[in-house]
Write an enzyme that holds these catalytic residues in place. Structure first.
Site, PDB file in Angstrom:
ATOM      1  N   ASP A  35      11.786  32.217  -1.355  1.00 49.61           N
ATOM      2  CA  ASP A  35      12.314  33.584  -1.509  1.00 49.61           C
ATOM      3  C   ASP A  35      11.732  34.254  -2.749  1.00 49.61           C
ATOM      4  O   ASP A  35      11.373  33.584  -3.716  1.00 49.61           O
ATOM      5  CB  ASP A  35      13.852  33.500  -1.596  1.00 49.61           C
ATOM      6  N   ARG A  48       5.274  45.019  -0.672  1.00 50.15           N
ATOM      7  CA  ARG A  48       5.941  43.727  -0.431  1.00 50.15           C
ATOM      8  C   ARG A  48       5.016  42.723   0.256  1.00 50.15           C
ATOM      9  O   ARG A  48       5.048  41.527  -0.030  1.00 50.15           O
ATOM     10  CB  ARG A  48       7.195  43.941   0.432  1.00 50.15           C
ATOM     11  N   HIS A  52       3.942  38.437   0.196  1.00 51.22           N
ATOM     12  CA  HIS A  52       3.911  37.442   1.286  1.00 51.22           C
ATOM     13  C   HIS A  52       2.547  36.744   1.349  1.00 51.22           C
ATOM     14  O   HIS A  52       2.448  35.553   1.612  1.00 51.22           O
ATOM     15  CB  HIS A  52       4.211  38.109   2.632  1.00 51.22           C
ATOM     16  N   LEU A 146       2.643  13.643   6.590  1.00 52.31           N
ATOM     17  CA  LEU A 146       3.719  14.616   6.361  1.00 52.31           C
ATOM     18  C   LEU A 146       4.040  15.401   7.640  1.00 52.31           C
ATOM     19  O   LEU A 146       3.133  15.882   8.319  1.00 52.31           O
ATOM     20  CB  LEU A 146       3.267  15.605   5.271  1.00 52.31           C
ATOM     21  N   ARG A 209      22.246  31.072  -2.131  1.00 52.05           N
ATOM     22  CA  ARG A 209      22.962  31.088  -0.852  1.00 52.05           C
ATOM     23  C   ARG A 209      22.057  30.464   0.198  1.00 52.05           C
ATOM     24  O   ARG A 209      20.848  30.298  -0.015  1.00 52.05           O
ATOM     25  CB  ARG A 209      23.352  32.519  -0.466  1.00 52.05           C
ATOM     26  N   SER A 211      21.684  31.692   3.471  1.00 49.67           N
ATOM     27  CA  SER A 211      21.067  32.675   4.372  1.00 49.67           C
ATOM     28  C   SER A 211      20.816  32.090   5.770  1.00 49.67           C
ATOM     29  O   SER A 211      19.716  32.223   6.318  1.00 49.67           O
ATOM     30  CB  SER A 211      19.769  33.236   3.762  1.00 49.67           C
ATOM     31  N   GLU A 222      21.216  17.677  -1.613  1.00 46.62           N
ATOM     32  CA  GLU A 222      21.316  18.151  -2.989  1.00 46.62           C
ATOM     33  C   GLU A 222      20.650  19.530  -3.055  1.00 46.62           C
ATOM     34  O   GLU A 222      19.594  19.744  -2.460  1.00 46.62           O
ATOM     35  CB  GLU A 222      20.591  17.189  -3.941  1.00 46.62           C
TER      36      GLU A 222
HETATM   37  C1  IPE Z   1      15.891  33.860   3.630  1.00 41.94           C
HETATM   38  O1  IPE Z   1      15.539  34.820   2.711  1.00 41.94           O
HETATM   39  C2  IPE Z   1      14.881  33.779   4.720  1.00 41.94           C
HETATM   40  C3  IPE Z   1      13.563  33.255   4.357  1.00 41.94           C
HETATM   41  C4  IPE Z   1      13.209  32.834   3.178  1.00 41.94           C
HETATM   42  C5  IPE Z   1      12.623  33.188   5.439  1.00 41.94           C
HETATM   43  P1  IPE Z   1      16.089  36.318   2.787  1.00 41.94           P
HETATM   44  O2  IPE Z   1      15.456  37.045   1.667  1.00 41.94           O
HETATM   45  O3  IPE Z   1      15.893  36.861   4.149  1.00 41.94           O
HETATM   46  O4  IPE Z   1      17.651  36.113   2.553  1.00 41.94           O
HETATM   47  P2  IPE Z   1      18.747  37.113   2.009  1.00 41.94           P
HETATM   48  O5  IPE Z   1      18.666  38.366   2.833  1.00 41.94           O
HETATM   49  O6  IPE Z   1      18.430  37.396   0.587  1.00 41.94           O
HETATM   50  O7  IPE Z   1      20.037  36.376   2.165  1.00 41.94           O
HETATM   51  C1  IPE Z   2      10.900  35.593   1.195  1.00 43.07           C
HETATM   52  O1  IPE Z   2      10.693  36.630   0.307  1.00 43.07           O
HETATM   53  C2  IPE Z   2      10.039  35.688   2.424  1.00 43.07           C
HETATM   54  C3  IPE Z   2      10.771  36.018   3.649  1.00 43.07           C
HETATM   55  C4  IPE Z   2      12.058  36.230   3.741  1.00 43.07           C
HETATM   56  C5  IPE Z   2       9.997  36.127   4.843  1.00 43.07           C
HETATM   57  P1  IPE Z   2      11.429  38.022   0.477  1.00 43.07           P
HETATM   58  O2  IPE Z   2      10.591  38.906   1.329  1.00 43.07           O
HETATM   59  O3  IPE Z   2      12.819  37.842   0.951  1.00 43.07           O
HETATM   60  O4  IPE Z   2      11.411  38.557  -1.007  1.00 43.07           O
HETATM   61  P2  IPE Z   2      12.594  39.300  -1.753  1.00 43.07           P
HETATM   62  O5  IPE Z   2      13.795  38.409  -1.664  1.00 43.07           O
HETATM   63  O6  IPE Z   2      12.809  40.604  -1.044  1.00 43.07           O
HETATM   64  O7  IPE Z   2      12.108  39.461  -3.155  1.00 43.07           O
HETATM   65 MG    MG Z   3      14.561  37.521  -0.002  1.00 49.32          MG
END
Ligand code: IPE
Ligand code: IPE
Ligand code: MG
Length: 255
Positions: A35, A48, A52, A146, A209, A211, A222
């Site tokens: 995340d 954004r 990625h 793996l 969390r 999610s 853990e």
């Molecule tokens: C969880 O991250 C999903 C992935 C990392 C693929 P999100 O960024 O979507 O989760 P929330 O919305 O912060 O809970």
């Molecule tokens: C995680 O990063 C990747 C996916 C959920 C696909 P985010 O895209 O959720 O990045 P933030 O949480 O918005 O910074």
């Molecule tokens: Mg996120």
């Protein structure tokens, strides 16, 4: 029943990086909620999707490291069932990422004896995503290093509701009776049926969390959280998580 892992044929000697980390006592299954890609990019004035893209390079680094030190299963949360809510261009980019990742990295995964798998509702992914992933699964299915498990369009509640539906159908058919329903039977209807449960869950970016990730399977894992955004995560953070894991006492309700 958990699967038994044969000793990895081409397991390389790990290069010790973290003092005190015992490479013979690693968690067998590590799950990661990757995340913070969006915030990482925003902090740099970039879109954004740039986050990625950078995150994909980190996936390569961590997969390579996990494979080299002998982790058995690495489950990576790549796209949740809730991530469809994002802007169309971002969703399209995220659906293209596995294609780019595998186009550039599949030969190395094969060379490293990695077996690619997925969990999630696969059939509704765009055809180009399915094609690239299917090819990787097919070409690595005999590898016994793996297990690299991508959670793609994965949602734990969806997974569990499906499991309940499958069990209910068997009861309706008279194949099972309600007293046959056990924790093991329920587990056997999940995407993860032939995998050991995660020992360690890592989440980057400061959020604490789940999610909708592996709600059943993480019952006794853990948890390890870091403020670091996924694109800044590296081998040393990964090893710190492994090290901290080794210093936890797992009691499973005992003493
Ligand atoms: C969880 O991250 C999903 C992935 C990392 C693929 P999100 O960024 O979507 O989760 P929330 O919305 O912060 O809970
Ligand atoms: C995680 O990063 C990747 C996916 C959920 C696909 P985010 O895209 O959720 O990045 P933030 O949480 O918005 O910074
Ligand atoms: Mg996120």
């Amino acid at each position: 029943m958990p699967i038994k892992f044969p000793f990895t044929k081409n397991k390389k000697q790990p290069v010790p990086q973290t003092v005190g980390l015992d490479y013979n006592q690693l968690p067998e299954h590590v799950a990661i909620i990757m995340d913070g890609n969006g915030r990482w990019a925003k902090n740099r004035g970039m879109p954004r999707i740039a986050g990625h893209k950078e995150g994909m390079n980190v996936v390569k680094k961590i997969v390579s490291h996990a494979s080299g030190i002998g982790v058995k299963v690495l489950t990576l949360y790549a796209f949740s069932t809730e991530n469809w809510k994002r802007p169309k261009n971002e969703v399209e980019f995220l659906m293209k990422l596995p294609v780019d990742f595998l186009n550039t990295y599949l030969p190395e995964l094969i060379e490293k004896n990695v077996q690619v798998r997925t969990i999630g509702d696969f059939d509704v992914l765009p055809p180009h995503t399915q094609k690239a992933v299917d090819e990787a699964i097919e070409r690595t299915k005999h590898n016994d290093g793996l297990i690299l498990n991508f959670a793609l369009n994965y949602g734990s509640r969806f997974e569990m509701v499906n499991a309940v539906k499958q069990i209910a159908a068997k009861v309706e058919d008279g194949e099972l009776s309600s007293c046959d329903i056990t924790e093991d039977l329920f587990s056997s209807q999940l995407y993860t049926s032939d995998l050991i449960e995660p020992d360690l869950l890592i989440r980057t970016s400061g959020e604490q969390r789940l999610s909708n990730f592996l709600l059943w399977q993480l019952a006794y894992a853990e948890f390890w959280f870091t403020e670091v955004y996924w694109p800044d995560f590296d081998e040393s953070h990964f090893e710190k998580a492994l090290y901290d894991y080794q210093n936890r006492k797992r009691r499973y309700g005992g003493v």
